[in-house]
Scaffold this motif. Structure first.
Motif, PDB file in Angstrom:
ATOM      1  N   MET A 217       0.805  -1.213   0.000  1.00 46.35           N
ATOM      2  CA  MET A 217       0.000   0.000   0.000  1.00 46.35           C
ATOM      3  C   MET A 217       0.845   1.275   0.000  1.00 46.35           C
ATOM      4  O   MET A 217       0.294   2.357  -0.153  1.00 46.35           O
ATOM      5  CB  MET A 217      -0.933   0.004   1.213  1.00 46.35           C
ATOM      6  CG  MET A 217      -2.120  -0.942   1.119  1.00 46.35           C
ATOM      7  SD  MET A 217      -3.224  -0.624  -0.262  1.00 46.35           S
ATOM      8  CE  MET A 217      -3.823   0.990   0.106  1.00 46.35           C
ATOM      9  N   ARG A 218       2.154   1.141   0.173  1.00 49.73           N
ATOM     10  CA  ARG A 218       2.986   2.351   0.203  1.00 49.73           C
ATOM     11  C   ARG A 218       2.856   3.148  -1.088  1.00 49.73           C
ATOM     12  O   ARG A 218       2.669   4.365  -1.055  1.00 49.73           O
ATOM     13  CB  ARG A 218       4.454   2.008   0.442  1.00 49.73           C
ATOM     14  CG  ARG A 218       4.765   1.598   1.846  1.00 49.73           C
ATOM     15  CD  ARG A 218       6.217   1.299   2.017  1.00 49.73           C
ATOM     16  NE  ARG A 218       6.584   0.153   1.186  1.00 49.73           N
ATOM     17  CZ  ARG A 218       7.772  -0.392   1.133  1.00 49.73           C
ATOM     18  NH1 ARG A 218       8.755   0.095   1.838  1.00 49.73           N
ATOM     19  NH2 ARG A 218       8.013  -1.439   0.383  1.00 49.73           N
ATOM     20  N   THR A 219       2.940   2.452  -2.209  1.00 51.55           N
ATOM     21  CA  THR A 219       2.916   3.157  -3.500  1.00 51.55           C
ATOM     22  C   THR A 219       1.584   3.864  -3.750  1.00 51.55           C
ATOM     23  O   THR A 219       1.592   5.048  -4.113  1.00 51.55           O
ATOM     24  CB  THR A 219       3.261   2.185  -4.642  1.00 51.55           C
ATOM     25  OG1 THR A 219       4.565   1.641  -4.386  1.00 51.55           O
ATOM     26  CG2 THR A 219       3.257   2.882  -5.983  1.00 51.55           C
ATOM     27  N   PRO A 220       0.437   3.202  -3.564  1.00 50.81           N
ATOM     28  CA  PRO A 220      -0.821   3.945  -3.765  1.00 50.81           C
ATOM     29  C   PRO A 220      -0.938   5.160  -2.847  1.00 50.81           C
ATOM     30  O   PRO A 220      -1.408   6.218  -3.267  1.00 50.81           O
ATOM     31  CB  PRO A 220      -1.904   2.916  -3.452  1.00 50.81           C
ATOM     32  CG  PRO A 220      -1.259   1.591  -3.644  1.00 50.81           C
ATOM     33  CD  PRO A 220       0.183   1.776  -3.294  1.00 50.81           C
ATOM     34  N   TYR A 221      -0.503   5.023  -1.586  1.00 49.47           N
ATOM     35  CA  TYR A 221      -0.550   6.164  -0.673  1.00 49.47           C
ATOM     36  C   TYR A 221       0.349   7.296  -1.162  1.00 49.47           C
ATOM     37  O   TYR A 221      -0.025   8.470  -1.093  1.00 49.47           O
ATOM     38  CB  TYR A 221      -0.148   5.755   0.748  1.00 49.47           C
ATOM     39  CG  TYR A 221      -1.175   4.943   1.496  1.00 49.47           C
ATOM     40  CD1 TYR A 221      -2.543   5.234   1.429  1.00 49.47           C
ATOM     41  CD2 TYR A 221      -0.779   3.886   2.301  1.00 49.47           C
ATOM     42  CE1 TYR A 221      -3.470   4.490   2.134  1.00 49.47           C
ATOM     43  CE2 TYR A 221      -1.710   3.144   3.022  1.00 49.47           C
ATOM     44  CZ  TYR A 221      -3.053   3.451   2.933  1.00 49.47           C
ATOM     45  OH  TYR A 221      -3.980   2.725   3.644  1.00 49.47           O
ATOM     46  N   LEU A 222       1.542   6.950  -1.640  1.00 48.06           N
ATOM     47  CA  LEU A 222       2.451   7.989  -2.141  1.00 48.06           C
ATOM     48  C   LEU A 222       1.889   8.674  -3.383  1.00 48.06           C
ATOM     49  O   LEU A 222       1.999   9.894  -3.531  1.00 48.06           O
ATOM     50  CB  LEU A 222       3.832   7.403  -2.433  1.00 48.06           C
ATOM     51  CG  LEU A 222       4.655   7.043  -1.201  1.00 48.06           C
ATOM     52  CD1 LEU A 222       5.929   6.309  -1.605  1.00 48.06           C
ATOM     53  CD2 LEU A 222       4.993   8.293  -0.394  1.00 48.06           C
ATOM     54  N   VAL A 223       1.277   7.889  -4.271  1.00 50.72           N
ATOM     55  CA  VAL A 223       0.657   8.477  -5.465  1.00 50.72           C
ATOM     56  C   VAL A 223      -0.463   9.428  -5.049  1.00 50.72           C
ATOM     57  O   VAL A 223      -0.574  10.551  -5.564  1.00 50.72           O
ATOM     58  CB  VAL A 223       0.133   7.371  -6.409  1.00 50.72           C
ATOM     59  CG1 VAL A 223      -0.761   7.943  -7.499  1.00 50.72           C
ATOM     60  CG2 VAL A 223       1.296   6.599  -7.017  1.00 50.72           C
TER      61      VAL A 223
ATOM     62  N   THR B 143      -0.453  15.349   3.426  1.00 44.79           N
ATOM     63  CA  THR B 143       0.239  14.834   4.611  1.00 44.79           C
ATOM     64  C   THR B 143      -0.371  13.545   5.151  1.00 44.79           C
ATOM     65  O   THR B 143       0.357  12.681   5.626  1.00 44.79           O
ATOM     66  CB  THR B 143       0.293  15.887   5.731  1.00 44.79           C
ATOM     67  OG1 THR B 143      -1.031  16.310   6.043  1.00 44.79           O
ATOM     68  CG2 THR B 143       1.151  17.071   5.327  1.00 44.79           C
ATOM     69  N   PHE B 144      -1.690  13.395   5.077  1.00 46.01           N
ATOM     70  CA  PHE B 144      -2.288  12.178   5.615  1.00 46.01           C
ATOM     71  C   PHE B 144      -1.918  10.973   4.764  1.00 46.01           C
ATOM     72  O   PHE B 144      -1.559   9.914   5.288  1.00 46.01           O
ATOM     73  CB  PHE B 144      -3.803  12.312   5.758  1.00 46.01           C
ATOM     74  CG  PHE B 144      -4.422  11.177   6.518  1.00 46.01           C
ATOM     75  CD1 PHE B 144      -4.005  10.871   7.813  1.00 46.01           C
ATOM     76  CD2 PHE B 144      -5.417  10.404   5.962  1.00 46.01           C
ATOM     77  CE1 PHE B 144      -4.570   9.814   8.527  1.00 46.01           C
ATOM     78  CE2 PHE B 144      -5.991   9.359   6.662  1.00 46.01           C
ATOM     79  CZ  PHE B 144      -5.565   9.058   7.943  1.00 46.01           C
ATOM     80  N   ALA B 145      -1.962  11.128   3.450  1.00 46.80           N
ATOM     81  CA  ALA B 145      -1.549  10.030   2.569  1.00 46.80           C
ATOM     82  C   ALA B 145      -0.055   9.736   2.747  1.00 46.80           C
ATOM     83  O   ALA B 145       0.364   8.577   2.742  1.00 46.80           O
ATOM     84  CB  ALA B 145      -1.863  10.368   1.115  1.00 46.80           C
ATOM     85  N   LEU B 146       0.749  10.794   2.927  1.00 45.25           N
ATOM     86  CA  LEU B 146       2.183  10.603   3.169  1.00 45.25           C
ATOM     87  C   LEU B 146       2.397   9.842   4.477  1.00 45.25           C
ATOM     88  O   LEU B 146       3.214   8.914   4.548  1.00 45.25           O
ATOM     89  CB  LEU B 146       2.893  11.952   3.210  1.00 45.25           C
ATOM     90  CG  LEU B 146       4.399  11.918   3.415  1.00 45.25           C
ATOM     91  CD1 LEU B 146       5.087  11.219   2.244  1.00 45.25           C
ATOM     92  CD2 LEU B 146       4.930  13.344   3.565  1.00 45.25           C
ATOM     93  N   PHE B 147       1.663  10.214   5.527  1.00 41.23           N
ATOM     94  CA  PHE B 147       1.768   9.502   6.797  1.00 41.23           C
ATOM     95  C   PHE B 147       1.410   8.033   6.632  1.00 41.23           C
ATOM     96  O   PHE B 147       2.094   7.147   7.160  1.00 41.23           O
ATOM     97  CB  PHE B 147       0.863  10.124   7.868  1.00 41.23           C
ATOM     98  CG  PHE B 147       0.760   9.268   9.092  1.00 41.23           C
ATOM     99  CD1 PHE B 147       1.787   9.256  10.027  1.00 41.23           C
ATOM    100  CD2 PHE B 147      -0.334   8.441   9.295  1.00 41.23           C
ATOM    101  CE1 PHE B 147       1.718   8.435  11.156  1.00 41.23           C
ATOM    102  CE2 PHE B 147      -0.413   7.625  10.421  1.00 41.23           C
ATOM    103  CZ  PHE B 147       0.616   7.622  11.344  1.00 41.23           C
ATOM    104  N   LEU B 148       0.336   7.737   5.903  1.00 37.66           N
ATOM    105  CA  LEU B 148      -0.078   6.347   5.725  1.00 37.66           C
ATOM    106  C   LEU B 148       0.985   5.548   4.972  1.00 37.66           C
ATOM    107  O   LEU B 148       1.236   4.381   5.301  1.00 37.66           O
ATOM    108  CB  LEU B 148      -1.434   6.271   5.025  1.00 37.66           C
ATOM    109  CG  LEU B 148      -2.615   6.772   5.862  1.00 37.66           C
ATOM    110  CD1 LEU B 148      -3.888   6.800   5.026  1.00 37.66           C
ATOM    111  CD2 LEU B 148      -2.812   5.931   7.111  1.00 37.66           C
TER     112      LEU B 148
END
Length: 115
Positions: free
Chosen positions: A1-7, A86-91
């Protein structure tokens, strides 16, 4: 899930700032725009409450998981850049931390004994 969150973090940061810059270029009153109508006021209150809840979650979850003390930096960034960023980056950061923690625990386990 890191990549979708970063996108999603990139989309959230770029998308919000595209419109923020357009608003500034047009000389609009940013805060007044949030509360210009009943519908925009509803959306503004919704985003503001979610932003505060997300900031609380980021700090508390970051502490609970033993993530870097730098997690608190996401709180002011949420209001300067965008909570969508920031929230997506945190996740993404949280997923990365959990993956590293799981890998570290797995490496520390003794080898299984086979008869």
């Amino acid at each position: 899930m890191r990549t979708p969150y970063l996108v999603l973090a990139v989309i959230g940061g770029a998308g919000t700032w595209f419109f923020n810059l357009r608003s500034m270029a047009a000389g609009e009153d940013y805060v007044a725009g949030w509360f210009a109508s009943a519908a925009s006021s509803s959306a503004a209150v919704d985003v503001i409450v979610v932003a505060f809840v997300a900031c609380m979650f980021m700090v508390l979850e970051g502490r609970r998981l033993g993530m870097s003390r730098a997690v608190w930096l996401l709180v002011p960034l949420s209001f300067v850049v965008a909570i969508a960023f920031t929230f997506a980056l945190f996740l993404a950061w949280r997923e990365h931390h959990l993956l590293r923690s799981t890998d570290a625990r797995a490496a520390a386990l003794p080898e299984p004994v086979t008869p």
